[in-house]
Design an enzyme around this catalytic site. Structure first.
Site, mmCIF file in Angstrom:
data_model
loop_
_atom_site.group_PDB
_atom_site.id
_atom_site.type_symbol
_atom_site.label_atom_id
_atom_site.label_comp_id
_atom_site.label_asym_id
_atom_site.label_seq_id
_atom_site.Cartn_x
_atom_site.Cartn_y
_atom_site.Cartn_z
ATOM 1 N N ASP A 100 0.837 -1.210 0.000
ATOM 2 C CA ASP A 100 0.000 0.000 0.000
ATOM 3 C C ASP A 100 0.863 1.247 0.000
ATOM 4 O O ASP A 100 0.560 2.216 -0.674
ATOM 5 C CB ASP A 100 -0.960 -0.005 1.197
ATOM 6 C CG ASP A 100 -0.236 -0.221 2.513
ATOM 7 O OD1 ASP A 100 0.666 -1.071 2.559
ATOM 8 O OD2 ASP A 100 -0.564 0.453 3.500
ATOM 9 N N ASP A 103 7.559 3.803 2.248
ATOM 10 C CA ASP A 103 7.873 4.975 3.070
ATOM 11 C C ASP A 103 9.392 5.016 3.281
ATOM 12 O O ASP A 103 10.129 5.396 2.380
ATOM 13 C CB ASP A 103 7.074 4.815 4.377
ATOM 14 C CG ASP A 103 7.058 6.051 5.233
ATOM 15 O OD1 ASP A 103 7.778 6.997 4.940
ATOM 16 O OD2 ASP A 103 6.307 6.071 6.226
ATOM 17 N N ILE A 153 -1.406 9.859 5.880
ATOM 18 C CA ILE A 153 -2.599 9.471 5.130
ATOM 19 C C ILE A 153 -3.180 8.146 5.624
ATOM 20 O O ILE A 153 -2.456 7.277 6.109
ATOM 21 C CB ILE A 153 -2.317 9.378 3.619
ATOM 22 C CG1 ILE A 153 -1.189 8.390 3.325
ATOM 23 C CG2 ILE A 153 -1.998 10.755 3.046
ATOM 24 C CD1 ILE A 153 -1.120 8.002 1.885
HETATM 25 C C1 PRP Z 1 3.166 -0.152 6.403
HETATM 26 C C2 PRP Z 1 2.993 -0.468 4.924
HETATM 27 C C3 PRP Z 1 4.327 -1.019 4.542
HETATM 28 C C4 PRP Z 1 5.281 -0.292 5.474
HETATM 29 C C5 PRP Z 1 5.959 0.793 4.711
HETATM 30 O O1 PRP Z 1 2.919 -1.310 7.121
HETATM 31 O O2 PRP Z 1 1.965 -1.391 4.691
HETATM 32 O O3 PRP Z 1 4.404 -2.399 4.747
HETATM 33 O O4 PRP Z 1 4.510 0.271 6.524
HETATM 34 O O5 PRP Z 1 6.814 1.511 5.524
HETATM 35 P P1 PRP Z 1 8.394 1.461 5.364
HETATM 36 O O6 PRP Z 1 8.703 1.708 3.917
HETATM 37 O O7 PRP Z 1 8.828 2.623 6.247
HETATM 38 O O8 PRP Z 1 8.893 0.152 5.863
HETATM 39 P P2 PRP Z 1 2.698 -1.358 8.712
HETATM 40 O O9 PRP Z 1 3.935 -1.869 9.386
HETATM 41 O O10 PRP Z 1 2.166 -0.033 9.182
HETATM 42 O O11 PRP Z 1 1.612 -2.495 8.875
HETATM 43 P P3 PRP Z 1 0.183 -2.650 8.160
HETATM 44 O O12 PRP Z 1 0.455 -3.084 6.727
HETATM 45 O O13 PRP Z 1 -0.485 -3.706 8.959
HETATM 46 O O14 PRP Z 1 -0.545 -1.325 8.200
#
Ligand code: PRP
Length: 180
Positions: A100, A103, A153
């Protein structure tokens, strides 16, 4: 009322639908004659994955991983944990990792290492949202839905504190929600 915590709608349902359809078209063209395996990195990608796979006009298989960064809050800590691994072997397969949001890049940096060791034929990354200015690891996606600024977001799968994933659009969360 989940909508009242949203400061601004960044991408409407219609804009998301259109862009996801374009990404599916691109993947369909790029993988013509092959059967890619789409790997959804849960939980955030579940809605994007459902829509993306339905916009690809090829045989595909799907698999799912649950991955989590340690620590709560708005900043990823750099450490990644596989909470649920894939069900199937990826050896010799053409993988498309579906995220999704990209980052810091920590999650995919770690995940790519783990998956490459299992000898897939190829790996590409598809992310709905990309925040390049936050990147600390050398990760670039092959398919990007939207390149976005560094705002907090939520919606269309993206959460804050596990909430707001069910918003049908992507919106900017009011700072008052996470500054409480
Ligand atoms: C979010 C997203 C990615 C990750 C990106 O997952 O789905 O997997 O963060 O961030 P990064 O590039 O800084 O590693 P999260 O750990 O929040 O879990 P989720 O998918 O359950 O929301």
């Amino acid at each position: 009322m989940i909508h009242r915590d949203i400061e601004q709608v960044l991408y409407t349902e219609e804009e998301l639908r259109q862009r996801v359809k374009e990404l599916g078209g691109q993947i369909t063209a790029d993988y013509a004659g092959r059967m890619p395996m789409l790997v959804s990195v849960l939980r955030g990608s579940y809605i994007f994955m459902a829509d993306l796979t339905r916009s690809i006009n090829l045989d595909v298989t799907v698999d799912f991983m649950v991955v989590s960064s340690y620590g709560a809050g708005t900043v990823s800590s750099g450490q990644v944990e596989i909470k649920k691994d894939l069900s199937d072997s990826i050896e010799g397969r053409d993988l498309i990792i579906v995220e999704d949001i990209l980052d810091s890049g920590n999650t995919l940096y770690y995940l790519l290492d783990v998956l490459k060791a299992r000898k897939p034929a190829s790996i590409r990354l598809c992310t709905l949202m990309d925040k390049p200015e936050r990147r600390t690891k050398p990760i670039t996606a092959d398919y990007v839905g939207f390149t976005i600024p560094d705002a907090f977001i939520v919606g269309y799968g993206l959460d804050y504190d596990e909430k707001y994933r069910n918003l049908p659009y992507v919106g900017v969360l009011k700072p008052s929600v996470y500054e409480k």
